[in-house]
Design a protein around this motif. Structure first.
Motif, PDB file in Angstrom:
ATOM      1  N   VAL A  51       0.844  -1.198   0.000  1.00  0.00           N
ATOM      2  CA  VAL A  51       0.000   0.000   0.000  1.00  0.00           C
ATOM      3  C   VAL A  51       0.880   1.248   0.000  1.00  0.00           C
ATOM      4  O   VAL A  51       2.094   1.173   0.247  1.00  0.00           O
ATOM      5  CB  VAL A  51      -0.951   0.038   1.215  1.00  0.00           C
ATOM      6  CG1 VAL A  51      -1.981  -1.074   1.126  1.00  0.00           C
ATOM      7  CG2 VAL A  51      -0.191  -0.046   2.524  1.00  0.00           C
ATOM      8  N   GLU A  94       0.843   5.716   1.029  1.00  0.00           N
ATOM      9  CA  GLU A  94       0.192   6.837   1.703  1.00  0.00           C
ATOM     10  C   GLU A  94       0.937   8.111   1.310  1.00  0.00           C
ATOM     11  O   GLU A  94       1.981   8.068   0.664  1.00  0.00           O
ATOM     12  CB  GLU A  94       0.195   6.644   3.223  1.00  0.00           C
ATOM     13  CG  GLU A  94      -1.155   6.208   3.791  1.00  0.00           C
ATOM     14  CD  GLU A  94      -2.199   7.323   3.755  1.00  0.00           C
ATOM     15  OE1 GLU A  94      -1.879   8.447   3.302  1.00  0.00           O
ATOM     16  OE2 GLU A  94      -3.339   7.081   4.183  1.00  0.00           O
ATOM     17  N   VAL A 135      -0.739   4.457   7.885  1.00  0.00           N
ATOM     18  CA  VAL A 135      -1.365   3.133   7.795  1.00  0.00           C
ATOM     19  C   VAL A 135      -1.495   2.526   9.194  1.00  0.00           C
ATOM     20  O   VAL A 135      -2.472   1.830   9.500  1.00  0.00           O
ATOM     21  CB  VAL A 135      -0.557   2.220   6.850  1.00  0.00           C
ATOM     22  CG1 VAL A 135      -1.137   0.814   6.805  1.00  0.00           C
ATOM     23  CG2 VAL A 135      -0.533   2.817   5.444  1.00  0.00           C
ATOM     24  N   ALA A 180      -7.711  -0.871   0.149  1.00  0.00           N
ATOM     25  CA  ALA A 180      -6.826  -0.071  -0.706  1.00  0.00           C
ATOM     26  C   ALA A 180      -7.342  -0.036  -2.140  1.00  0.00           C
ATOM     27  O   ALA A 180      -7.912  -1.004  -2.641  1.00  0.00           O
ATOM     28  CB  ALA A 180      -5.412  -0.631  -0.666  1.00  0.00           C
ATOM     29  N   ILE A 233      -3.922   3.151  -2.177  1.00  0.00           N
ATOM     30  CA  ILE A 233      -4.015   3.875  -0.915  1.00  0.00           C
ATOM     31  C   ILE A 233      -5.185   3.324  -0.101  1.00  0.00           C
ATOM     32  O   ILE A 233      -6.300   3.233  -0.599  1.00  0.00           O
ATOM     33  CB  ILE A 233      -4.142   5.394  -1.154  1.00  0.00           C
ATOM     34  CG1 ILE A 233      -4.099   6.156   0.156  1.00  0.00           C
ATOM     35  CG2 ILE A 233      -5.368   5.751  -1.964  1.00  0.00           C
ATOM     36  CD1 ILE A 233      -3.860   7.645  -0.012  1.00  0.00           C
ATOM     37  N   PRO A 234      -4.957   2.907   1.143  1.00  0.00           N
ATOM     38  CA  PRO A 234      -6.043   2.323   1.932  1.00  0.00           C
ATOM     39  C   PRO A 234      -7.058   3.377   2.353  1.00  0.00           C
ATOM     40  O   PRO A 234      -6.743   4.572   2.447  1.00  0.00           O
ATOM     41  CB  PRO A 234      -5.333   1.712   3.142  1.00  0.00           C
ATOM     42  CG  PRO A 234      -4.013   2.377   3.220  1.00  0.00           C
ATOM     43  CD  PRO A 234      -3.667   2.857   1.850  1.00  0.00           C
ATOM     44  N   ASN A 235      -8.272   2.928   2.610  1.00  0.00           N
ATOM     45  CA  ASN A 235      -9.366   3.831   2.957  1.00  0.00           C
ATOM     46  C   ASN A 235      -9.942   3.406   4.302  1.00  0.00           C
ATOM     47  O   ASN A 235     -10.361   2.258   4.474  1.00  0.00           O
ATOM     48  CB  ASN A 235     -10.448   3.771   1.874  1.00  0.00           C
ATOM     49  CG  ASN A 235     -11.654   4.614   2.192  1.00  0.00           C
ATOM     50  OD1 ASN A 235     -12.543   4.187   2.924  1.00  0.00           O
ATOM     51  ND2 ASN A 235     -11.695   5.814   1.646  1.00  0.00           N
TER      52      ASN A 235
END
Length: 868
Positions: A554, A556, A606, A633, A658-660
């Motif tokens: 991932v 950020e 994260v 992500a 990108i994680p949510n």
């Protein structure tokens, strides 16, 4: 952000059937042309091997004589050698029949070996049989080359140390990290006994008990070999007046040990180092210690007046995030109420009582801790409760360096022992990496220590991917951004160069690795952004990782760089491309600033999501947290819109995206996520089938909806450092598959078990869907990568709703790694999501309702096969 009261919860994923594949019959493989040529010319090949053996034995005997003449320390009584075998058909562990112990497997069939039989008599006999075409000699055709010890540096030294090898001076002291194999010739357990036809229970039980005794005896032999080699190595180092830096009470700490090896950091003279590399038979890795270096400092800046915002303490039972870094300014107004100060510790030699962040110009660990609490912006007014407790584990000194006395596997072991075993901490933020690209030959001691600690404990390491220097080469393997641009390598293509590969320990199989993307764009002549908003940062190290794993998983927002039009260009990072961070004020300056960039500051963002998951799901495992972060992500819009031919590059640079936070924590009316709850364990040759019922209204021919289907498998296994590729590095490895259109669970399970022993390159069906990655290389939309290489396996696809069938099945399949004990199992978490890409189309409620009817069915199915 979706409020908790509005967020729809994840629902359980139901296991409905499981079974185990029968042992595979032994079958032939396609013969390699080199092996076929050797079989066709036995005399020449046999003569060449015999000549190589004679040279090897002469070299060893000559070196032994020189040891005595020069009064060097006595070496273990074993001949070191290097073999090149047929990697497609020769099992390295079968070298034991030649009296050869496998010290380590390298790439392209190269093996570091050692033989206690000084004359290598068993191998000599096999070569004679091969030449004479006698029974038992044909496997010699698969031994392509035998190499003597004079070439060992090429195979044992790290690239940086190999580059300096010719300049090693006898009297100078060097600090190096050394890996020592200690598995012996019994690298596996005896074959597990299967019941024979018409065999009585009494006889089978007797044979099974004998196997158990042999297995336990093998464990004891491994322990004895480890102890013996530890003593031999210690005596060798001390004979050169050297020192093992990480020895405690006369022994190598447990955290620096794996089932097949141990690692240590030593100081030794150049003379001793040469003797070690050329002649100590059990070493497989000698490397220079990793150094940690942040991007060049710039003048500090201020983000306005001191905030009036008040951070309220987290709940007493809130999750704890251990920040392994340079210390923290614990009195900082934006941090102090969230600091677990009574458990702050320092491992910096001579400063174990100092836990503050002494790094000048705003600190490092302080910024990282702030990014855990404030992943986007820092409030200027009002108040807010902290999401977690921050724990301070200081390992970097005031120069933001990792002291050479600190051997990462040992320090990480002590940190985990203190924070996890004694306090219950599960999440560790590790924004520290080496400065050079990670090696791809075998896992480093640092990364494998993370993997082993993760295997032993329910913990999650979140690690930074590493940064490229702005200017100036580091060693022979890491080029700077300026050098790439000066060589006319354009962004983002230069990020795919080997010199931009992720840094140690980001290649760790069981850590979650985080890269960086740019938070914005900049243009103020003569300077302009190298990257653009939401694209990979110009400094962020890329994958793939070791053995073609997807790393980083991932990304950020960690900042970006800007350049002018000079030759070479000047590179800076103005405030506009820097993330907003809490800043240490111990050496002056403001409390908040946008004046630093790096993957170090992407990783803690994260960790924030991991903390939120731990608060929401406190009784679930870190494997589930890791799976949900990756499941949430998504690539940014520009990446999704790119041509498929460019998506291999995107996944190497950005992983799964990108994680949510909202997707990780819950669902919305148009999205549903199903998860395995509690601990699920699986053995090799087993398959677990999960089913999701899909309601009629979703599959209606009249509703041609686009449905995004996402699946993530997260597992962990016990590592072995001397073996390469996931099948040998891990005790058991897993993958997943999905059912075909209209395929019921029992038929799907039967197909999975039937295909179980098919070679990996065999064409296998992938069910109804065209997956983005696929289980095999070059079978998905994205080429040259597969989802199955690592321990975190995500894939996704978009299908029309009418293409879905009444039930969707996913199988998790266990495969034998280095551990051939059939009762050995590994834990995993599985996550499946369905999302209507049109946000106004609700699917959550109907899918929840559809799952109710399979609960009772699942209970019956699993009970009916409990005997398997």
């Amino acid at each position: 952000m979706v409020e908790r009261s509005e967020r729809l919860p994840h629902i359980p994923l139901r296991l409905i059937i499981q079974d185990r594949a029968e042992p595979a019959p032994s079958g032939g493989r396609k013969q390699h042309p080199q092996t076929a040529a050797n079989l066709g010319n036995r005399q020449e090949h046999g003569k060449k091997l015999k000549s190589s053996l004679d040279s090897l034995i002469f070299y060893w005997q000559d070196s032994q004589e020189k040891q005595k003449e020069e009064e060097k320390p006595v070496l273990p009584d074993a001949v070191p050698l290097i073999l090149n075998i047929d990697p497609s058909s020769f099992d390295p562990d079968s070298l034991k029949v030649y009296g050869i112990e496998v010290i380590a497997e390298l790439e392209n069939g190269y093996i570091i070996g050692a033989s206690a039989d000084i004359e290598l008599s068993e191998l000599q006999k096999k070569i004679e049989k091969f030449i004479k075409e006698e029974r038992g000699g044909n496997k010699v055709a698969e031994i392509w080359k035998i190499i003597d010890g004079s070439q060992r540096p090429e195979y044992i030294l790290s690239p940086e140390l190999l580059n300096e090898w010719e300049q090693i001076r006898d009297e100078q002291r060097y600090t190096v990290d050394v890996g020592i194999s200690c598995i012996g010739t019994k690298s596996q357990f005896p074959d597990y006994p299967d019941p024979k036809p018409n065999e009585s229970n009494e006889k089978y039980t007797k044979r099974l008990n004998q196997w158990i005794n042999k297995r336990d005896s093998t464990y004891q032999q491994w322990d004895d070999i480890k102890s013996e080699r530890e003593d031999e190595f210690t005596e060798f180092v001390q004979a050169y007046e050297g020192e093992i830096l990480n020895i405690i009470d006369g022994h190598i700490p447990k955290s620096a040990q794996l089932p097949d090896s141990f690692s240590c950091r030593i100081q030794i003279s150049g003379k001793g180092l040469k003797d070690l590399v050329f002649n100590f038979p059990y070493i497989f890795d000698v490397s220079l210690p990793d150094e940690f270096a942040e991007l060049i400092e710039r003048e500090p800046s201020s983000n306005g007046d001191a905030p009036t915002f008040q951070l309220q303490p987290p709940d007493s039972n809130a999750p704890k995030i251990c920040v392994i870094d340079s210390g923290i300014q614990e009195s900082h107004a934006l941090l102090k109420t969230a600091i677990d100060s009574q458990n702050s510790r320092s491992w910096v030699p001579g400063e174990t009582y100092k836990t503050a962040d002494y790094v000048t110009n705003g600190g490092h660990g302080t910024r990282v801790a702030g990014a855990v609490l404030y992943p986007r912006t820092i409030p200027r007014s009002g108040n807010q409760k902290a999401v977690c407790w921050i724990q301070n584990a200081r390992v970097l000194d005031a120069n933001c360096k990792l002291p050479k006395q600190l051997f990462p596997p040992v320090i990480l072991g002590e940190i985990v022992e203190f924070y996890h075993a004694q306090i219950g901490t599960k999440i560790f933020n590790h924004s520290i990496t080496g400065v050079v690209p990670c090696r791809t030959q075998y896992m480093s001691a640092w990364a494998s220590a993370i993997d082993n600690l993760t295997w032993e404990k329910d913990i999650l390491f979140i690690v930074a991917a590493g940064n490229l220097p702005l200017n100036g080469k580091i060693g022979s393997t890491r080029l700077s951004v300026q050098e790439h641009l000066a060589a006319h390598r354009t962004y983002p293509d230069y990020l795919l160069e080997d010199s931009c590969r992720i840094a140690n320990p980001a290649q760790s199989f069981q850590a979650l690795t985080v890269g960086s993307i740019s938070p914005g764009s900049y243009h103020a002549l003569p300077y302009s952004s190298i990257s653009q908003k939401d694209k990979p940062s110009a400094f962020s190290c890329s994958g793939l990782g070791i053995w073609y794993t997807i790393k980083p998983e991932v990304v950020e927002y960690g900042g970006d760089l800007v350049k002018d039009e000079g030759t070479p260009p000047n590179i800076i990072f103005p405030k506009d491309v820097c993330p907003e961070l809490v800043r240490s004020t111990l050496s002056g300056g403001s409390a908040i600033a946008s004046d630093k960039v790096g993957t170090s500051f992407a990783a803690p963002k994260v960790s924030h999501i991991a903390a939120r998951l731990a608060a929401e799901l406190p009784d679930e495992s870190c494997l589930l947290y890791r799976a949900l972060i990756v499941q949430s992500a998504r690539w940014t819009q520009w990446a999704q819109a790119e041509d498929n031919s460019k998506k291999t590059q995107i996944i190497r640079q950005m992983g799964y995206g990108i994680p949510n936070l909202d997707r990780a924590l819950g669902n919305s009316p148009n999205r549903i996520t199903l998860i395995t709850r509690g601990e699920r364990r699986i053995k090799a040759r087993q398959a677990h089938v999960y089913q999701v019922k899909l309601p009629d209204e979703l599959r209606s021919q009249g509703e041609a909806l686009d449905i995004l289907v996402e699946v993530t498998l997260s597992y962990k296994a016990q590592p072995r450092r001397t073996r390469r590729n996931r099948r040998k590095y891990l005790s058991t490895w897993l993958d997943w598959d999905c059912s075909g259109k209209g395929e019921d669970p029992k038929r799907f399970l039967a197909k999975i078990l039937k295909e179980y022993d098919a070679p990996e390159d065999t064409e296998k069906g992938e069910g109804t869907f065209k997956w983005t990655l696929s289980k095999q290389n070059n079978h998905g939309i994205i080429r040259d990568v597969s989802r199955s290489a690592g321990t975190l396996q995500k894939d996704w696809t978009v299908v029309k709703s009418f293409e879905l069938t009444e039930a969707f099945c996913i199988a998790v399949v266990g495969h034998e790694g280095w551990n051939n004990d059939p009762e050995a199992s590994v834990p995993y978490s599985l996550v499946v999501s369905f999302e209507a890409t049109q946000a106004n189309i609700p699917i959550y409620a109907s899918l929840v309702e559809a799952q109710v009817e399979i609960e009772v069915q699942a209970e019956v199915e699993i009970q009916s096969i409990a005997g398997h």
